[in-house]
Scaffold this motif. Structure first.
Motif: not given
Length: 120
Positions: A52-53, A66-68, A77, A79
């Motif tokens: 996660t990030f 978010e998933k990083g 990341l 986006e």
């Protein structure tokens, strides 16, 4: 008997040090210089084990997780309109503002969870 105790202690030390390092989230505060002289600040929560990030914007209170991607000491990341790449060891960040076609860089420092702005 002494060798068994020492071996058991060594195994326990490796187990606890490895699990503590594996479960640690890194919190960073990163500053981007602006033309007004007041830096733009973003805080990040990076958890490689969970993938996660997190991004927190102190100026607005906006927070997202978010998933990083994590590889080679870097976290990234995407986006969509903005992409982030953080070099954790160097304490640097690149922000790719795809929506306006600009890239800029900033500097990061490690901070505590309490100072990060991220909720539990």
């Amino acid at each position: 008997m002494k060798a068994i105790i020492q071996t058991g202690f060594a195994v326990a030390t490796l187990f606890f040090s490895g699990s503590a390092a594996f479960a640690t989230t890194t919190y960073l505060s990163c500053e981007f210089p602006t033309s007004k002289g007041i830096p733009q600040v973003f805080n990040f929560a990076l958890d490689e084990a969970a993938g996660t990030f997190g991004v927190y914007v102190p100026a607005s209170g906006s927070q997202r997780m978010e998933k990083g991607t994590f590889a080679g000491g870097k976290a990234s990341l995407n986006e969509g309109s903005v992409a982030w790449e953080i070099d954790i060891a160097k304490g640097s960040v690149i922000r790719d503002q795809r929506m306006v076609g600009e890239k800029d860089g900033g500097t990061c420092k490690t901070i505590s969870h309490a100072r990060s702005g991220f909720e539990e």
